[in-house]
Design an enzyme around this catalytic site. Structure first.
Site, short mmCIF file in Angstrom:
data_model
loop_
_atom_site.label_atom_id
_atom_site.label_comp_id
_atom_site.label_asym_id
_atom_site.label_seq_id
_atom_site.Cartn_x
_atom_site.Cartn_y
_atom_site.Cartn_z
N ASN A 8 61.39 20.60 33.47
CA ASN A 8 62.74 20.73 32.92
C ASN A 8 63.72 20.35 34.03
O ASN A 8 63.93 21.10 34.98
CB ASN A 8 62.97 22.20 32.49
CG ASN A 8 64.40 22.44 32.03
OD1 ASN A 8 65.13 21.49 31.76
ND2 ASN A 8 64.78 23.71 31.94
N LYS A 10 66.83 20.04 33.75
CA LYS A 10 68.15 20.65 33.51
C LYS A 10 69.24 19.57 33.66
O LYS A 10 69.03 18.42 33.28
CB LYS A 10 68.40 21.81 34.47
CG LYS A 10 67.23 22.78 34.56
CD LYS A 10 67.65 24.03 35.24
CE LYS A 10 66.43 24.86 35.58
NZ LYS A 10 66.75 26.25 35.82
N HIS A 90 66.22 27.91 25.76
CA HIS A 90 66.17 28.22 27.20
C HIS A 90 67.24 29.27 27.50
O HIS A 90 68.33 29.25 26.91
CB HIS A 90 66.43 26.94 28.00
CG HIS A 90 66.11 27.10 29.45
ND1 HIS A 90 66.98 27.74 30.31
CD2 HIS A 90 65.03 26.75 30.19
CE1 HIS A 90 66.44 27.76 31.53
NE2 HIS A 90 65.26 27.17 31.47
N GLU A 92 69.27 29.53 29.78
CA GLU A 92 70.57 28.98 30.21
C GLU A 92 71.40 28.54 29.01
O GLU A 92 72.63 28.47 29.09
CB GLU A 92 70.35 27.83 31.21
CG GLU A 92 69.87 28.37 32.55
CD GLU A 92 69.14 27.37 33.42
OE1 GLU A 92 69.10 26.18 33.09
OE2 GLU A 92 68.58 27.81 34.45
N GLU A 155 59.54 33.08 30.18
CA GLU A 155 60.35 32.88 31.38
C GLU A 155 61.23 34.10 31.61
O GLU A 155 62.32 34.20 31.01
CB GLU A 155 61.25 31.66 31.22
CG GLU A 155 60.53 30.36 31.00
CD GLU A 155 61.40 29.18 31.43
OE1 GLU A 155 61.04 28.52 32.39
OE2 GLU A 155 62.45 28.97 30.82
N GLY A 161 64.93 30.34 38.93
CA GLY A 161 65.76 29.82 40.02
C GLY A 161 66.13 30.84 41.09
O GLY A 161 67.04 30.60 41.88
N SER A 197 60.66 30.16 38.97
CA SER A 197 60.43 30.12 40.42
C SER A 197 59.01 29.73 40.83
O SER A 197 58.52 30.17 41.88
CB SER A 197 60.81 31.45 41.07
OG SER A 197 62.21 31.61 41.01
N GLY A 217 61.11 24.17 36.76
CA GLY A 217 62.51 23.75 36.89
C GLY A 217 62.71 23.01 38.21
O GLY A 217 62.33 21.85 38.36
N GLY A 218 63.25 23.73 39.19
CA GLY A 218 63.62 23.15 40.49
C GLY A 218 62.56 22.25 41.10
O GLY A 218 62.87 21.13 41.54
C1 PEP Z 1 63.51 26.84 34.18
O1 PEP Z 1 64.70 26.56 34.28
O2 PEP Z 1 62.96 26.84 33.06
C2 PEP Z 1 62.76 27.18 35.38
C3 PEP Z 1 61.52 27.60 35.26
O3 PEP Z 1 63.43 27.00 36.56
P1 PEP Z 1 62.86 27.29 38.05
O4 PEP Z 1 61.45 26.75 38.10
O5 PEP Z 1 63.77 26.53 38.93
O6 PEP Z 1 62.90 28.76 38.25
#
Ligand code: PEP
Length: 236
Positions: A8, A10, A90, A92, A155, A161, A197, A217-218
């Protein structure tokens, strides 16, 4: 069961970074892992994927059947660009007002158009009751045919994050609860991903949990680390 790894991006990335990511991902060799890349809509056309183990996804879809919907993206448009998966609900997006009803409508629209929804659920705070997650699933799958195989991304919002991770026991408790709940709702098979994370230093520990894959994500923006995680998981 085949592992699923969803990236993802984002609201990150640009043409240059995605060109680099696509080049590397097109080369990656995996035996038993499917990779789904979910860029922002405006970059979908850049994703010229040439690897049979890599599919295109996106981060949202309209909840409207009506074309009089300024700013929305229809399933037909996504299909034209080769999208197969859609991240729905999600945290967010929930945070900026997406409701359970809209999430349910979006899942319906995906399924009516042969797009696979990746349904995100998770408790807000570490101290929250985990039943909240089952309620989110009830809303999301309300009146949805139970001959589908739901893909649920668990999640915990407090882990996204933040660098904070739930213990493997907690992930196991949650994924087992989700699977059992889905069975009770009539879904005999499901795919449960973990997101929040995950990185190069902890993915091995988390992949010991009872999960079918990851939503990343990141780390998905750091192509070397992303590929290392994909290969590491594929070799397990
Ligand atoms: C996400 O935004 O779905 C996510 C898992 O982000 P991160 O891995 O950065 O925590």
């Amino acid at each position: 069961m085949r592992r699923l790894i969803v990236a993802n991006y984002k609201m990150n990335g640009d043409k240059k970074l995605f060109a680099k990511i696509i080049k590397e991902v097109n080369k990656v060799k995996v035996r038993d892992t499917k990779i789904v890349l979910c860029p922002p809509f405006v970059y979908l056309d850049e994703f010229n994927l040439k690897n049979k183990n890599v599919e295109l996804g996106c981060q949202d879809i309209t909840n409207q059947e009506n074309s009089k919907s300024t700013g929305q993206i229809s399933p037909k448009m996504l299909l034209e660009f080769g999208v197969k998966y859609v991240i729905i609900g999600h945290s967010e997006r929930r945070k900026i007002g997406e409701t359970d009803e809209q999430i349910n409508q979006k899942i319906n629209i995906c399924l009516n158009n042969k797009l696979k929804p990746i349904i995100c659920v998770g408790e807000e705070k570490k101290s929250d009751k985990l039943d909240i997650v089952l309620e989110q699933i009830n809303y999301a799958l309300k009146n949805i045919d139970n001959n589908i195989i739901p893909i649920i991304a668990y999640e915990p919002v407090w882990a996204i994050g933040t660098g904070k991770l739930p213990a493997v026991n907690r992930i196991n408790k949650m994924t087992r609860m989700i699977k059992a709940h889905l069975e009770k709702l009539g879904y005999t098979d499901s795919s449960i991903l973990y997101g929040g994370s995950v990185g190069i230093d902890n993915y091995k520990m988390i992949s010991d949990a009872d999960i079918d894959g990851f939503l990343l994500g990141g780390v998905s923006l750091r192509i070397k680390e992303f590929i290392e995680i994909v290969k590491g998981i594929d070799n397990e």
